[in-house]
Write an enzyme that holds these catalytic residues in place. Structure first.
Site, short mmCIF file in Angstrom:
data_model
loop_
_atom_site.label_atom_id
_atom_site.label_comp_id
_atom_site.label_asym_id
_atom_site.label_seq_id
_atom_site.Cartn_x
_atom_site.Cartn_y
_atom_site.Cartn_z
N GLY A 155 2.18 8.07 -0.69
CA GLY A 155 0.86 7.37 -0.98
C GLY A 155 -0.10 8.07 -1.53
O GLY A 155 -0.01 9.39 -1.53
N SER A 160 0.09 15.51 -6.49
CA SER A 160 1.37 15.06 -6.18
C SER A 160 2.19 15.99 -5.15
O SER A 160 2.26 17.04 -5.01
CB SER A 160 2.50 15.19 -7.24
OG SER A 160 3.78 14.63 -7.20
N SER A 212 -0.74 12.94 -8.96
CA SER A 212 0.13 12.16 -8.48
C SER A 212 1.08 11.58 -9.47
O SER A 212 0.65 11.16 -10.72
CB SER A 212 -0.39 10.96 -7.77
OG SER A 212 0.42 9.97 -7.30
N HIS A 222 -2.23 3.36 -3.27
CA HIS A 222 -1.04 3.11 -3.36
C HIS A 222 -0.12 3.49 -2.15
O HIS A 222 -0.50 4.71 -1.71
CB HIS A 222 -0.19 3.38 -4.36
CG HIS A 222 1.45 3.35 -4.32
ND1 HIS A 222 1.89 2.07 -3.97
CD2 HIS A 222 2.50 4.24 -4.72
CE1 HIS A 222 3.36 2.28 -4.12
NE2 HIS A 222 3.45 3.47 -4.51
N HIS A 237 3.41 2.98 0.91
CA HIS A 237 4.61 2.43 1.31
C HIS A 237 4.66 1.93 2.54
O HIS A 237 5.67 2.11 3.55
CB HIS A 237 6.04 3.13 0.91
CG HIS A 237 6.21 3.72 -0.49
ND1 HIS A 237 7.04 2.84 -1.33
CD2 HIS A 237 5.42 4.28 -1.45
CE1 HIS A 237 7.13 3.43 -2.49
NE2 HIS A 237 6.20 4.15 -2.55
N ASP A 245 -10.04 -13.37 5.48
CA ASP A 245 -11.40 -12.63 5.38
C ASP A 245 -11.53 -11.69 3.98
O ASP A 245 -12.83 -11.27 3.66
CB ASP A 245 -11.54 -12.01 6.62
CG ASP A 245 -11.96 -12.76 7.84
OD1 ASP A 245 -12.86 -13.75 7.58
OD2 ASP A 245 -11.75 -12.32 9.16
N HIS A 268 9.26 -2.43 -4.31
CA HIS A 268 8.74 -1.23 -4.59
C HIS A 268 7.74 -1.09 -3.29
O HIS A 268 7.95 -0.53 -2.17
CB HIS A 268 7.72 -1.13 -5.75
CG HIS A 268 7.35 0.36 -6.05
ND1 HIS A 268 6.63 0.82 -7.31
CD2 HIS A 268 6.90 1.33 -5.14
CE1 HIS A 268 6.30 1.94 -7.20
NE2 HIS A 268 6.38 2.41 -5.76
N TYR A 290 -21.76 -12.46 7.15
CA TYR A 290 -21.15 -11.81 8.25
C TYR A 290 -21.62 -10.33 8.13
O TYR A 290 -21.95 -9.69 7.09
CB TYR A 290 -19.39 -11.75 7.88
CG TYR A 290 -18.92 -10.72 8.52
CD1 TYR A 290 -18.09 -11.32 9.71
CD2 TYR A 290 -18.66 -9.57 8.28
CE1 TYR A 290 -17.28 -10.52 10.72
CE2 TYR A 290 -17.81 -8.76 9.21
CZ TYR A 290 -17.15 -9.25 10.24
OH TYR A 290 -16.47 -8.54 11.18
#
Length: 235
Positions: free
Chosen positions: A27, A44, A73, A94, A96, A119, A170, A230
């Site tokens: 990620g 990366s 990355s 990003h 997984h 929400d 993905h 809220y």
């Protein structure tokens, strides 16, 4: 260069393992400085517990690295496509993460089954079409960003009203006005993905009912609309 943004992106990346959104280094988080036209992103393959603010990579919107000793990355071209296509976005995540990736692997959007979803996501969380073999071979990460943009254009979705997308087979991408807000949306997406999976398990013979549109609107607007009430107003 961009020291405060590097700090913000570094801290946002550390939130991914803290919220159990990543395994190993699966990620990344980025942030953009719009005036400078520069993006700060996780390097990366570097473990989160080894990261320091000065390790963050800085690239321009064409993907050229302008600062940093570590490679950015591999998902950087996807982030850049989203920044160019979504001008109100200031941070991208990003992962997984398990439950969201289950839906992505099934190539299914996540329906809005309840108010927890509503929400932060004003409608289904979409899933892209699968990339073609030519797209994968030509510019895989760039085309991943393009297929997200195409999905939002086709569905006429506002990226700040539905701040996330599943990439078919993905995993999830989320975004927000800041890197920290993008992480918040990644956490919410993972939670509602888990809830939706179990909701459908209670309805094996027929589809589960989605939240009524007027309830969906109420919950989204009370947090994000022009008359939101809220939380606490600024004092």
């Amino acid at each position: 260069m961009l020291e405060s943004l590097k700090e913000a992106v570094w801290r946002a990346n550390l939130l991914l393992p803290a919220h159990h959104l990543v395994t190993f280094t699966w990620g990344n988080v980025s942030g953009i400085h719009r005036e400078a036209g520069l993006v700060v992103i996780k390097p990366s393959g570097v473990p989160y517990d080894a990261l320091k603010p000065e390790d963050m990579a800085v690239v321009d919107l064409q993907g050229r690295q302008v600062e940093g000793r570590l490679n950015p990355s591999s998902d950087t071209p996807t982030h850049l496509m989203l920044y160019k296509g979504f001008p109100d976005v200031g941070g991208i995540v990003h992962t997984h993460s398990r439950w969201a990736t289950i839906w992505a692997q099934a190539a299914r959007a996540i329906p809005p089954y309840g108010t927890t979803h509503a929400d932060d996501f004003h409608g289904p969380i979409p899933c892209t079409r699968a990339l073609t073999a030519q797209e994968v071979e030509s510019a895989y990460e760039r085309e991943t960003g393009q297929v997200i943009l195409d999905t939002f254009a086709h569905c006429a979705l506002h990226p700040l009203h539905v701040p996330g997308c599943l990439v078919s087979h993905h995993g999830p991408f989320t975004w927000g006005k800041t890197p920290d807000e993008a992480v918040h949306h990644a956490v919410v997406l993972e939670e509602v993905a888990m809830m939706a999976w179990h909701t459908e398990g209670l309805h094996p013979a027929h589809p589960a009912p989605t939240v009524p549109p007027y309830v969906l609107d109420k919950h989204f607007q009370r947090k994000h609309g022009p008359h939101a009430y809220y939380g606490q107003k600024d004092r």
